[in-house]
Each structure stands twice: as structure tokens, then as C-alpha cells.
Design an enzyme around this catalytic site. Structure first.
Site, PDB file in Angstrom:
ATOM      1  N   TRP A 188      25.688  49.358  59.598  1.00 19.61           N
ATOM      2  CA  TRP A 188      24.340  48.815  59.405  1.00 19.61           C
ATOM      3  C   TRP A 188      23.420  49.964  59.020  1.00 19.61           C
ATOM      4  O   TRP A 188      23.513  51.053  59.598  1.00 19.61           O
ATOM      5  CB  TRP A 188      23.829  48.151  60.697  1.00 19.61           C
ATOM      6  CG  TRP A 188      22.375  47.795  60.574  1.00 19.61           C
ATOM      7  CD1 TRP A 188      21.854  46.729  59.898  1.00 19.61           C
ATOM      8  CD2 TRP A 188      21.255  48.534  61.097  1.00 19.61           C
ATOM      9  NE1 TRP A 188      20.476  46.755  59.967  1.00 19.61           N
ATOM     10  CE2 TRP A 188      20.086  47.848  60.695  1.00 19.61           C
ATOM     11  CE3 TRP A 188      21.122  49.696  61.860  1.00 19.61           C
ATOM     12  CZ2 TRP A 188      18.804  48.294  61.027  1.00 19.61           C
ATOM     13  CZ3 TRP A 188      19.851  50.140  62.196  1.00 19.61           C
ATOM     14  CH2 TRP A 188      18.695  49.446  61.787  1.00 19.61           C
ATOM     15  N   GLU A 229      26.741  44.743  58.161  1.00 17.23           N
ATOM     16  CA  GLU A 229      25.754  43.923  58.883  1.00 17.23           C
ATOM     17  C   GLU A 229      24.436  43.836  58.127  1.00 17.23           C
ATOM     18  O   GLU A 229      23.830  44.846  57.791  1.00 17.23           O
ATOM     19  CB  GLU A 229      25.511  44.553  60.270  1.00 17.23           C
ATOM     20  CG  GLU A 229      24.470  43.824  61.101  1.00 17.23           C
ATOM     21  CD  GLU A 229      24.222  44.495  62.451  1.00 17.23           C
ATOM     22  OE1 GLU A 229      24.763  45.591  62.694  1.00 17.23           O
ATOM     23  OE2 GLU A 229      23.471  43.906  63.265  1.00 17.23           O
ATOM     24  N   LYS A 231      20.350  42.349  57.574  1.00 16.21           N
ATOM     25  CA  LYS A 231      19.142  42.168  58.392  1.00 16.21           C
ATOM     26  C   LYS A 231      18.022  41.683  57.486  1.00 16.21           C
ATOM     27  O   LYS A 231      17.952  42.061  56.316  1.00 16.21           O
ATOM     28  CB  LYS A 231      18.768  43.499  59.040  1.00 16.21           C
ATOM     29  CG  LYS A 231      17.672  43.404  60.097  1.00 16.21           C
ATOM     30  CD  LYS A 231      17.534  44.723  60.846  1.00 16.21           C
ATOM     31  CE  LYS A 231      16.494  44.611  61.951  1.00 16.21           C
ATOM     32  NZ  LYS A 231      16.431  45.818  62.791  1.00 16.21           N
ATOM     33  N   ASP A 262      24.386  39.134  62.927  1.00 12.25           N
ATOM     34  CA  ASP A 262      23.587  39.462  64.110  1.00 12.25           C
ATOM     35  C   ASP A 262      22.608  38.319  64.334  1.00 12.25           C
ATOM     36  O   ASP A 262      21.835  37.960  63.435  1.00 12.25           O
ATOM     37  CB  ASP A 262      22.849  40.788  63.882  1.00 12.25           C
ATOM     38  CG  ASP A 262      22.066  41.246  65.104  1.00 12.25           C
ATOM     39  OD1 ASP A 262      21.306  40.420  65.670  1.00 12.25           O
ATOM     40  OD2 ASP A 262      22.196  42.416  65.500  1.00 12.25           O
ATOM     41  N   HIS A 265      18.911  38.632  63.205  1.00 11.28           N
ATOM     42  CA  HIS A 265      18.606  39.193  61.890  1.00 11.28           C
ATOM     43  C   HIS A 265      18.266  38.186  60.806  1.00 11.28           C
ATOM     44  O   HIS A 265      18.414  38.456  59.619  1.00 11.28           O
ATOM     45  CB  HIS A 265      19.772  40.063  61.412  1.00 11.28           C
ATOM     46  CG  HIS A 265      19.836  41.371  62.121  1.00 11.28           C
ATOM     47  ND1 HIS A 265      20.658  42.398  61.735  1.00 11.28           N
ATOM     48  CD2 HIS A 265      19.148  41.831  63.195  1.00 11.28           C
ATOM     49  CE1 HIS A 265      20.499  43.432  62.555  1.00 11.28           C
ATOM     50  NE2 HIS A 265      19.593  43.106  63.449  1.00 11.28           N
ATOM     51  N   HIS A 289      27.109  40.076  66.287  1.00  4.43           N
ATOM     52  CA  HIS A 289      26.220  40.771  67.205  1.00  4.43           C
ATOM     53  C   HIS A 289      25.416  39.687  67.891  1.00  4.43           C
ATOM     54  O   HIS A 289      24.395  39.237  67.374  1.00  4.43           O
ATOM     55  CB  HIS A 289      25.293  41.735  66.452  1.00  4.43           C
ATOM     56  CG  HIS A 289      25.895  43.080  66.249  1.00  4.43           C
ATOM     57  ND1 HIS A 289      25.205  44.133  65.719  1.00  4.43           N
ATOM     58  CD2 HIS A 289      27.130  43.554  66.544  1.00  4.43           C
ATOM     59  CE1 HIS A 289      25.992  45.209  65.678  1.00  4.43           C
ATOM     60  NE2 HIS A 289      27.172  44.872  66.165  1.00  4.43           N
ATOM     61  N   ASP A 297      11.058  40.734  67.945  1.00  5.11           N
ATOM     62  CA  ASP A 297      12.129  41.581  68.468  1.00  5.11           C
ATOM     63  C   ASP A 297      13.452  40.839  68.398  1.00  5.11           C
ATOM     64  O   ASP A 297      13.565  39.704  68.848  1.00  5.11           O
ATOM     65  CB  ASP A 297      11.849  41.983  69.918  1.00  5.11           C
ATOM     66  CG  ASP A 297      13.016  42.789  70.467  1.00  5.11           C
ATOM     67  OD1 ASP A 297      13.296  43.863  69.918  1.00  5.11           O
ATOM     68  OD2 ASP A 297      13.684  42.317  71.408  1.00  5.11           O
ATOM     69  N   ASP A 299      16.306  41.783  69.802  1.00  8.00           N
ATOM     70  CA  ASP A 299      17.311  42.298  70.731  1.00  8.00           C
ATOM     71  C   ASP A 299      17.037  42.077  72.217  1.00  8.00           C
ATOM     72  O   ASP A 299      17.166  43.005  73.016  1.00  8.00           O
ATOM     73  CB  ASP A 299      17.497  43.803  70.477  1.00  8.00           C
ATOM     74  CG  ASP A 299      17.928  44.092  69.055  1.00  8.00           C
ATOM     75  OD1 ASP A 299      19.064  43.747  68.708  1.00  8.00           O
ATOM     76  OD2 ASP A 299      17.119  44.642  68.289  1.00  8.00           O
ATOM     77  N   ASP A 329      24.643  42.736  71.055  1.00  7.84           N
ATOM     78  CA  ASP A 329      23.705  43.743  70.552  1.00  7.84           C
ATOM     79  C   ASP A 329      22.304  43.444  71.055  1.00  7.84           C
ATOM     80  O   ASP A 329      21.605  42.601  70.493  1.00  7.84           O
ATOM     81  CB  ASP A 329      23.728  43.764  69.009  1.00  7.84           C
ATOM     82  CG  ASP A 329      22.760  44.803  68.450  1.00  7.84           C
ATOM     83  OD1 ASP A 329      22.248  45.625  69.229  1.00  7.84           O
ATOM     84  OD2 ASP A 329      22.513  44.783  67.218  1.00  7.84           O
TER      85      ASP A 329
HETATM   86  C1  RNT Z   1      19.842  46.887  64.139  1.00  9.45           C
HETATM   87  C2  RNT Z   1      21.227  46.353  64.137  1.00  9.45           C
HETATM   88  C3  RNT Z   1      22.255  47.284  64.661  1.00  9.45           C
HETATM   89  C4  RNT Z   1      21.766  48.044  65.858  1.00  9.45           C
HETATM   90  C5  RNT Z   1      22.825  48.879  66.491  1.00  9.45           C
HETATM   91  C6  RNT Z   1      22.270  49.840  67.479  1.00  9.45           C
HETATM   92  O1  RNT Z   1      18.909  45.952  63.869  1.00  9.45           O
HETATM   93  O2  RNT Z   1      21.273  45.156  64.828  1.00  9.45           O
HETATM   94  O3  RNT Z   1      23.418  46.577  64.945  1.00  9.45           O
HETATM   95  O4  RNT Z   1      21.213  47.228  66.811  1.00  9.45           O
HETATM   96  O5  RNT Z   1      23.552  49.453  65.514  1.00  9.45           O
HETATM   97 ZN    ZN Z   2      23.170  44.285  65.271  1.00 12.43          ZN
END
Ligand code: RNT
Ligand code: ZN
Length: 422
Positions: A188, A229, A231, A262, A265, A289, A297, A299, A329
Site C-alpha cells: 500500500w 491495496e 484507498k 480494506d 477505504h 483488511h 477515520d 481504522d 487493520d
Molecule cells: C492505510 C492502509 C494500510 C495501513 C497499514 C499500516 O490506509 O490501510 O494498510 O493501515 O499498512
Molecule cells: Zn489497510
């Protein structure tokens, strides 16, 4: 009567109840033991890593909170992770980022890393008999110039990060070999623009070239699998991300590598569950993820939401458990970090269990018959079948604390270990 006995009796009743709708809970639990979760190292120290003390995180990644006790060394992180593992049922995996390299005196830059800097991690995973996954680290480094890495207009910057990408694939292969379990290495990059770009095309064309250079060398797929990955946006990169969803879906499909989805994302109300059976027609396998987006946010700690259950259902009901590499993640620095690992991972396992004990054969049968009334009726009634009793029994069988009892252990660890780290 002992608590253990109660749990067994509740399970027997639950098992009978599930049998009435055609679900074999013993079989479901056996299947559950076969689904590993790749648990991310970075929840343990706020995505800090140990190779580059002092460098700010950047790349649109932001960790909020300053709960005491964060791991300051690799040994502390290992110890914290073992604590978390000890209260999570099943055998899982450890997902390491390149910035967790251990330098032992000699500083090695990202373009020159090798398995040497990860030998302690590998030996540790081997001793725990767990698999490991790996990630290139394209952030928290002075060569992320103007927010660009593999898409940079500067050939020298691109070259540096291409080398990093290659080194990490080699490390992934070394991990896979040493542990006898395939390593997924996930790429990523944070590249993006805060405001409307004048050129969306250039960075994407450079990204293709960079990626092709990273993935040029053939590596045995038994040892290492490459994944990319996407985003949609990040903090400070709100207007443009070269590595978008369409970009990487096309890239992964045309190169027959893995795609990482993810959960945080995409557009704020867009889920990833429905994407699984779509993209698996074009890419051999995928990595997830699993995360929880809240507002801007992406995460937050994974909770047992409808979205999480939908993800687990798609994996299980679609019979994709061998083609989907489930990883987590998220990072929350405002609560006990070991607890954050435990809560998120246990929720992922619970979601898989719920999917496994759903009367899916009956539901599919109703669907095939065109009886959508019965499909909806059973789907809704099935939601309150006694899954809690099955979950408790699973935890007991796997020798981890039942119910909330894990928290007392984590609190004890906080008192004895984490709180002494000021
Ligand atoms: C970032 C991505 C990635 C990170 C990690 C730490 O937006 O999701 O996967 O969270 O690599
Ligand atoms: Zn991620």
C-alpha cells in the site's frame, strides 16, 4: 454445578436447537479452527515501528490517543501480542510491517532490508507455530517526498521505493520458507493529493511502471503471495489517490496477483462484503483488511457490526475460505492496546462463527425454489438462534477465557507490565 459444566450443557441444548434447522454445530466449530486471522502488529505501538525513531507517521495515517503502556521495543511488542493471543480462540497469524525491522546496531535503509533484520520475528513466530504476513512500509520515511513514493515524478525516489518493494517480497519469501506457511506481502502506498490535480494520468502511468518493476522477479507462490491495496482518500490526500480501487483491481487482475480490500477505504457507506464474490472472478485470491470506518477515520477497532457479519457471510457462504486471507487493520491508541487486539480479533472470529452456524443450505434451497418469503423469514429467525452458547463452548474448548473473563487477564497484564512502561 461448575461453570464448565454449565457451558457444556448450554452447548448441548444449542446444538439440538441448531440441528432442528439443519446446522451441525460440531462441524461448524471444526471449520472455525481452520480459518486463521492475520493480526496486525501495528495496533500494539500505534504504527510506530522500531527502525526509525523520531520520524513522524505521515502518509495520511493518524493515530489518536495516548493510553499508557505502548510497546517501545520489539520484545515488548512480542510479549504484548502473546498476551493477546492467549485469550483469542484458534490459531492465527502475525502481520508485520517492514518498519518493524530490528537493526541490532547496523542501520539498514528500506531499500536494503533483508530477512536478517527480521530473524527475531521469524524465530518467534516459528516457536509459536504461527504463520506470518508482511508489508512494505511506504510511509514514515524521509524519502516520501511531497507525499509521493512509487508515483513520484523523480526517478531516484521511485527507484528507492521499487527496491524497497522488491526487498520486502524477498523477505516475504524468506518468511514463507522458514515457517513453512505462505506469506502474503501487501503493498500500500500513501501517494495522493490534497487538492484537485492537474494531471491524474501521469502518476498512474508511473505507478504501473513502478509496480511492474517491483513484481518483475518471479517468486514461488508457495512462499510469498503479492497483494496490492487501494484507498479512496486519506487525511491530506482528499482529492486524488493514484492507487484507487479501479486502478488496483485492473492491475491485480491483469497481473494475476492478489487484491487487498480494506473495509475503510471506500465511500463512507460502501461495504466490501459484496465485492468479494465479484473480484474473485478476476483475481486468484484476495486479502482483507477488516477495519471499521467512522467518519473520516478508516481504522477503528472492529466491532460486531452488520458489515462485519456480511463480510464473514460472504467468505463462508461463498465457500471462499481458502481464497480469502483475512487480516485486520485498525489502530486505537485511546484504549488498552492489547484489549484492542483482543476485541477486534474475537469479533472477527465471532462473525465467522455466526456465518458458519447460519442455516445456509436451507436459505439457498428456498432461494432456488423462488420462495423468498421463507428465505427472509428463516434468515431473520436465525439471527436469534443460541450462537452465544456455541461461542462460549468454543472458547472453553480452545482453552481461552469464556465471555468477558479475558478482560481480567488483560487488566492484570496492564497492572503488572504495561503500566510500568512510563
Ligand atoms: C492505510 C492502509 C494500510 C495501513 C497499514 C499500516 O490506509 O490501510 O494498510 O493501515 O499498512
Ligand atoms: Zn489497510
Amino acid at each position: 454445578m461448575s461453570n464448565t459444566k454449565n457451558i457444556e450443557q448450554s452447548y448441548q441444548l444449542a446444538k439440538e436447537r441448531y440441528a432442528q434447522v439443519g446446522v451441525d454445530t460440531d462441524k461448524a466449530l471444526k471449520q472455525l479452527t481452520q480459518i486463521p486471522i492475520s493480526i496486525h502488529c501495528w495496533q500494539g505501538d500505534d504504527v510506530g515501528g522500531f527502525e526509525n525513531a523520531g520520524q513522524e507517521l505521515g502518509g495520511g495515517l493518524a493515530v489518536t490517543g495516548n493510553y499508557p503502556g505502548k510497546a517501545r521495543t520489539a520484545n515488548e511488542l512480542r510479549s504484548d501480542f502473546e498476551k493477546a493471543l492467549s485469550v483469542i480462540p484458534g490459531r492465527h497469524r502475525f502481520n508485520l510491517h517492514a518498519c518493524y525491522a530490528e537493526m541490532s546496531g547496523r542501520k539498514v535503509d528500506r531499500d536494503a532490508l533483508s530477512a536478517d533484520q527480521f530473524k527475531n520475528w521469524i524465530a518467534w513466530a516459528k516457536a509459536l507455530k504461527i504463520g506470518m504476513d508482511f508489508n512494505q512500509t511506504y510511509f514514515a520515511h524521509p524519502k516520501v517526498v511531497g507525499g509521493f513514493t512509487l508515483t513520484s515524478a523523480d526517478a531516484g525516489i521511485r527507484k528507492f521505493w521499487i527496491e524497497h518493494g522488491i526487498r520486502c517480497r524477498e523477505i516475504g519469501a524468506a518468511i514463507g520458507k522458514a515457517l513453512g506457511k505462505t506469506c502474503v506481502t501487501n503493498l500500500w502506498i500513501p501517494d495522493g493529493m490534497k487538492d484537485t490535480p492537474a494531471d491524474r494520468r501521469g502518476p498512474r502511468e508511473r505507478l504501473i511502471q513502478s509496480l511492474d518493476a517491483v513484481f518483475k522477479k518471479k517468486i514461488d507462490r508457495k512462499l510469498n503471495l503479492d497483494s496490492v491495496e487501494s484507498k479512496l482518500f486519506g487525511i491530506g490526500a482528499e482529492s486524488y489517490t493514484p492507487g484507487s480501487s479501479e486502478f488496483y483491481l485492473g492491475y491485480a487482475a491483469s497481473r494475476q496477483i492478489l487484491l487487498t480490500l480494506d473495509a475503510g477505504h471506500y465511500h463512507p457507506t460502501e461495504g466490501i462484503a459484496d465485492k468479494i464474490s465479484a473480484v474473485l472472478n478476476y483475481v486468484p485470491e484476495i486479502a482483507l483488511h477488516v477495519s471499521r470506518g467512522v467518519r473520516w477515520d478508516s481504522d477503528h477497532v472492529v466491532t460486531l457490526t452488520d458489515e462485519l457479519q456480511a463480510i464473514a457471510q460472504e467468505i463462508v457462504w461463498g465457500d471462499y475460505t481458502r481464497r480469502v486471507h483475512i487480516g485486520l487493520d485498525y489502530f486505537d491508541a485511546s484504549i488498552n492496546r492489547v484489549a484492542a487486539w483482543v476485541i477486534g480479533t474475537r469479533n472477527m472470529v465471532k462473525a465467522l462463527l455466526l456465518a458458519l452456524v447460519t442455516p445456509i443450505n436451507k436459505l439457498k434451497q428456498f432461494e432456488a425454489e423462488g420462495d423468498y418469503t421463507s428465505r427472509l423469514a428463516l434468515m431473520e429467525d436465525a439471527k436469534l438462534l443460541p450462537a452465544g452458547a456455541v461461542w462460549d463452548y468454543y472458547c472453553q474448548q480452545m482453552n481461552v477465557p469464556v465471555g468477558n473473563a479475558w478482560l481480567a487477564e488483560v487488566k492484570r497484564y496492564e497492572r503488572d507490565v504495561l503500566s510500568k512502561r512510563q
